[in-house]
Design an enzyme around this catalytic site. Sequence first.
Site, PDB file in Angstrom:
ATOM      1  N   ASP A 187       0.825  -1.140   0.031  1.00  0.00           N
ATOM      2  CA  ASP A 187      -0.061   0.038   0.083  1.00  0.00           C
ATOM      3  C   ASP A 187       0.747   1.256   0.107  1.00  0.00           C
ATOM      4  O   ASP A 187       1.821   1.326   0.662  1.00  0.00           O
ATOM      5  CB  ASP A 187      -0.890  -0.211   1.218  1.00  0.00           C
ATOM      6  CG  ASP A 187      -1.636   1.018   1.157  1.00  0.00           C
ATOM      7  OD1 ASP A 187      -2.527   1.181   0.442  1.00  0.00           O
ATOM      8  OD2 ASP A 187      -1.756   2.027   2.208  1.00  0.00           O
ATOM      9  N   GLU A 216       1.011  -0.417  -5.016  1.00  0.00           N
ATOM     10  CA  GLU A 216       0.142   0.308  -5.151  1.00  0.00           C
ATOM     11  C   GLU A 216       0.817   1.785  -5.223  1.00  0.00           C
ATOM     12  O   GLU A 216       1.134   2.365  -4.366  1.00  0.00           O
ATOM     13  CB  GLU A 216      -0.963   0.561  -4.023  1.00  0.00           C
ATOM     14  CG  GLU A 216      -2.337   1.177  -4.135  1.00  0.00           C
ATOM     15  CD  GLU A 216      -2.255   2.467  -3.303  1.00  0.00           C
ATOM     16  OE1 GLU A 216      -3.308   3.176  -3.823  1.00  0.00           O
ATOM     17  OE2 GLU A 216      -1.840   2.620  -2.240  1.00  0.00           O
TER      18      GLU A 216
END
Length: 647
Positions: free
Chosen positions: A284, A326
Amino acid sequence: MSREPGVDLVGTVRPVALEQLGLLEGEAFLARLDLVLPDLRDALEEVYGAHGDVARLVPDLVADALAAATSRPEPLRVLDRRREVDPSWFLAEDVVGYVCYADRFAGDLRGVREHLDHLEELGVRYLHLMPLLKSREGENDGGYAVEDYDAVDPRLGTMADLEALAEALHERGIALCVDLVLNHTAREHVWAQKALAGDPAYRAFYRFFPDRTEPDAYERTLPEVFPDTAPGSFTHLPETGEWVWTTFHEYQWDLNWANPAVFRSMLGVLLTLANRGVDVVRLDAAPFLWKRVGTNCQNQPEAHRILQALRALTRLAMPGVLLKAEAIVGPDELVPYLGGHERYRPECDLAYDNQLMVMGWSALAARDARLPAQALARRRQVPRQSGWVTYVRNHDDIGWAVGDEDAWAVAVDPARHRAFLADFYAGRHPGSFASGADFQADPGSGSVRTSGMTASLAGLDEALEHGWPADVDAALRRVELLHAVAYAFGGIPLVYMGDEIAMRSDPDWAAEPEHGDDNRWLHRPRMDWVAAERRHDPQCPEGRIFSALRAMAAARRSTESLRSDADTWVVNQGNPRVLAWVRHHPRAAPVLGVACFSDGEELLDATVLRHAGITDPRPLLSSDGPLDWWSGQLRLHPWSYAWITTT
Ligand code: GLC
């Protein structure tokens, strides 16, 4: 064998590896160590060299990898073996992905296990479950504020449930992807709590500032992620009078990756999580790991080096496990996350093709495919060992990342186009079919992002309200069209939960108090299983979209030219409303993808087919049945698509 003067790490590790892993696996581990060691040393030297502890750090990290390899459950080692033989397993033509929140999809992890038939029907071979580790109570940014990396969120189940789910997925040939939030922890995490209590080892895990001097210096060039609801990138701590770095919300404290202890701890978290049965770890907010004054503190070279080091160690311990970045960044900053630097440096295996997503919506609103053609043709090829995940929308807002250079190249004013897209999808633009909502409008920069489910952005709400069948049909055609691009452009196509049955934005998105100021929950609904029962009825939206997506998965399965690692190139052709691209793999006939972004009929010159190497065209899949020829040209219906191959 890799050697440093006076240090033969492979030689030192050898007896331990052979003893712990046995002869065959031990030798394989050592062979991998040989391979990854130069990359690992290089990367760590660049990031931590100034601290002078790299010579000590590397053996410690290799020992951690060996420990993880030793405790890796046997079924996962079997998967590793298979994947070492076929390292492009995840790029295969039959890999289609699905993304959901466990609770919104099926209550909890056990519930997910009970709904695997739904996924199999769709042809899913890759399941991304949104954040599922224990997050803080109350507001937690959809699970992206983790309080304990070793526990599953009790609302979703237990680690045992996660392992059982991973096993059930593997039995069906489905890989499991799980989030690892590595840029920040919740302020309730024990590391943060120890830091607050003054423990110097843990204070060094975060970035504290005694006053505003440094934060002010950084903020001169730092964009805000949530300008509307969480302005600024630093939070004042009344407990100590200090400021702490919080890129996202005040309860998400950025980790200090300049501290090698943070690297080692997060590596431990990653390897432990993967040993539960996770095949793909979604990293992330990867661009944010490194901070540098005078920059936007994204995509810094050190952030890439950290990812490269994590990759090297993961490969070493568990070669079947993949990393997915990401990185929702500008088009030119994307490919490096897949290892595409000045020379190839293995980094992440997968990354989000944010650009393709934005370009699809741009073409749909503008009825013009020139900007997508320009932007997608210009960008660098991704290294063959890695691939995109492609998607029509995701769980976040759509940021209108239109590159200035690309826009000017097709005589479009980039700022005006970005504003047009935000207006269009919020339903403000005259003639807009969309009913989305603004997300985090930033008067300072003029940036406005968009929230909403695919079907709602594509016009289904409006159409159903008026009840005109032609409008409903057009909206559904647009939903299919965007998916036809995502399924065939190159990459693992991801279906976001609810889109497969054309679910619309959630009218009750603000009902949970902790979601009230975050309208991304418009497109994070609870699965409507009653509507899903209509998925086989071709007369209703659910059935239309579900069967279209199944057909796309089946058509993909039938040709290697639709593998994620097959070549893609955009075709120059005369019709501005049509996006055409060729997919090619040496073992299969080429495929020409055609997407018609127009509410009228369009023509495509047949020479395009010849140039694509297609002599005897037939539709592998199309929205409107057989190819429709008109005086040597291909006639395309409004919002139609075709994947054309040769017999
Ligand atoms: C990622 C997530 C997003 C979250 C942010 C902070 O961008 O996709 O939902 O808000 O990270 O963790």
